[in-house]
Design a protein around this motif. Structure first.
Motif, PDB file in Angstrom:
ATOM      1  N   ARG A 158       0.521  -1.771   0.291  1.00 54.30           N
ATOM      2  CA  ARG A 158       0.237  -0.436   0.226  1.00 54.30           C
ATOM      3  C   ARG A 158       1.250   1.523   0.366  1.00 54.30           C
ATOM      4  O   ARG A 158       0.552   2.296  -0.945  1.00 54.30           O
ATOM      5  CB  ARG A 158      -1.374  -0.355   0.825  1.00 54.30           C
ATOM      6  CG  ARG A 158      -2.171  -1.281   1.147  1.00 54.30           C
ATOM      7  CD  ARG A 158      -2.789  -0.983   2.685  1.00 54.30           C
ATOM      8  NE  ARG A 158      -4.343  -1.942   2.271  1.00 54.30           N
ATOM      9  CZ  ARG A 158      -3.821  -2.461   3.152  1.00 54.30           C
ATOM     10  NH1 ARG A 158      -2.866  -2.792   4.053  1.00 54.30           N
ATOM     11  NH2 ARG A 158      -4.384  -3.955   2.938  1.00 54.30           N
ATOM     12  N   ALA A 162       0.856   3.764  -3.241  1.00 48.48           N
ATOM     13  CA  ALA A 162       0.300   5.331  -2.304  1.00 48.48           C
ATOM     14  C   ALA A 162       1.371   6.430  -2.604  1.00 48.48           C
ATOM     15  O   ALA A 162       1.548   7.517  -2.886  1.00 48.48           O
ATOM     16  CB  ALA A 162       0.234   5.995  -0.783  1.00 48.48           C
ATOM     17  N   LEU A 209      -0.712  11.008   1.649  1.00 46.52           N
ATOM     18  CA  LEU A 209      -0.221   9.652   2.289  1.00 46.52           C
ATOM     19  C   LEU A 209      -1.230   9.333   3.288  1.00 46.52           C
ATOM     20  O   LEU A 209      -1.692   8.187   4.096  1.00 46.52           O
ATOM     21  CB  LEU A 209       1.041   9.504   3.187  1.00 46.52           C
ATOM     22  CG  LEU A 209       2.417   9.020   1.749  1.00 46.52           C
ATOM     23  CD1 LEU A 209       3.602   8.660   2.001  1.00 46.52           C
ATOM     24  CD2 LEU A 209       1.961   8.312   0.807  1.00 46.52           C
ATOM     25  N   ARG A 212      -4.622   8.737   2.247  1.00 48.52           N
ATOM     26  CA  ARG A 212      -4.879   7.685   1.329  1.00 48.52           C
ATOM     27  C   ARG A 212      -4.580   6.218   2.030  1.00 48.52           C
ATOM     28  O   ARG A 212      -4.693   5.496   2.223  1.00 48.52           O
ATOM     29  CB  ARG A 212      -3.533   7.690   0.269  1.00 48.52           C
ATOM     30  CG  ARG A 212      -3.754   8.585  -1.245  1.00 48.52           C
ATOM     31  CD  ARG A 212      -3.134   8.687  -2.019  1.00 48.52           C
ATOM     32  NE  ARG A 212      -3.682   9.509  -3.316  1.00 48.52           N
ATOM     33  CZ  ARG A 212      -2.630  10.412  -4.009  1.00 48.52           C
ATOM     34  NH1 ARG A 212      -1.822   9.768  -4.171  1.00 48.52           N
ATOM     35  NH2 ARG A 212      -3.161  10.753  -4.692  1.00 48.52           N
TER      36      ARG A 212
END
Lengths: 217, 134
Positions: A158, A162, A209, A212
């Motif tokens: 992830r 991102a 970040l 997200r």
């Protein structure tokens, strides 16, 4: 007969296969040279930074072989051109060289993509990630706590996604400031920009970040 | 506001943890290749620290070159002698060239061979060239 001058001793250290842990130390009667000490120090510095540098390159390039190439290039350039500089300067110099090599690699890839992108028979991994570049696959394998490693792999996947969506300068500011722990001045030296720009890029990166990743972390 | 900053700090800390874990999880093959690249880089440093082998010969070559130049200067002929020698050589070359030109022009060879007066004139012309007319 004059008194015989004693020759300084040099200690040669045998290292393990990775070159990080000493296996044995051998004292040899030989002139101690500054270059030898410098080599040992450089080896120690590179051993401490090479894996992190590889991961930084891999995140930027999304390709294992390209990442290995750019790390090798950065090591060689640092050794050839800056080994005599004070060791405190090595880290920012190394990352500056590393990012230059990463940008070169990205440019080459873009040119290749433009030239051969539409041709049949191009490499299957040109646009998609290979298995080596799958963050989850990198965390798989035998060892203790497989569940924990899978979770760490998912979190890293992830983060990579991102991070890849950020503008390049924000990515660099985030990697250098947050992941590598450089201060603002060092980061500015690596990115060749002002300290104010570093702060701006880093803050924006962190904010995006957070937006997200905040939910899932 | 503080809460928002705390959240940002949490994100940074979590990212560091995740990144460090991914570094620790690198496979053996990648570690070995990185170590090999490092050995090559350190070896390159040692190569750069040592002077190139050919540089060892520079002092000897410099001394030898100086000696050769000194000998040449010492043995060089006197400039005035050199001028005279050069003049004689030039005259000889000129004479040869003129003879060739005459022969090449298809002149009457019998005349050239037999007319001693011609040779005398030729000689006179040569040596008077340096002064008056030809």
């Amino acid at each position: 007969m004059g008194k015989r001058e004693s020759t300084p001793m040099a200690h040669f250290v045998r290292l393990d296969s990775e070159g990080t842990r000493p296996l044995a130390s051998v004292a040899v009667r030989a002139p101690v040279e500054a270059s030898l000490e410098s080599s040992v120090e450089l080896n120690r510095f590179l051993a401490g930074i090479e894996r992190r540098a590889f991961r930084v390159a891999q995140m930027a390039l999304r390709d294992r072989e390209d990442a290995l190439d750019v790390v090798q290039v950065a090591m060689l350039r640092l050794a050839e051109h800056y080994a005599r500089r004070p060791s405190e300067e090595w880290k920012p110099l190394f990352f500056r060289i590393l990012y230059n090599a990463i940008h070169d690699s990205q440019r080459r890839r873009n040119v290749r993509s433009k030239l051969f992108g539409g041709w049949p028979g191009r490499r299957a991994d040109d646009d998609s990630e290979s298995e080596d570049d799958d963050p989850l696959a990198r965390f798989a394998g035998p060892g203790p706590d497989p569940a924990g490693r899978v979770m760490a792999g998912e979190a890293m996947a992830r983060l990579e996604v991102a991070l890849a969506a950020l503008p390049t300068r924000q990515q660099e500011a985030f990697v250098l400031r947050c992941l590598e722990g450089m201060d603002v001045a060092e980061t500015a030296a690596v990115m060749r920009c002002t300290e104010g720009s570093v702060k701006t890029h880093y803050f924006r990166a962190l904010k995006t970040l957070r937006e997200r990743l905040g939910e899932v972390w | 506001m503080n809460e928002e900053l705390d959240r940002l700090e949490d994100t940074a800390r979590r990212a560091r943890e995740v990144f460090d874990a991914s570094v620790d999880a690198l496979d053996e093959e990648t570690r070995a290749r990185l170590a090999r690249a490092r050995f090559a880089a350190v070896a390159a440093t040692e190569r750069h620290a040592r002077p190139a082998p050919w540089l060892r010969w520079v002092p000897a070559v410099a001394v030898a070159s100086t000696a050769v130049v000194a000998v040449l200067l010492w043995r060089a002929p006197d400039p005035s002698t050199a001028t005279m020698t050069t003049t004689s050589a030039t005259v000889e070359v000129d004479a040869s060239l003129e003879a060739v030109e005459v022969l090449a022009a298809g002149e009457d060879l019998d005349l050239v061979e037999n007319d001693l007066e011609f040779y005398a004139w030729l000689d006179a012309t040569h040596f008077s060239d340096t002064g008056t007319t030809g």
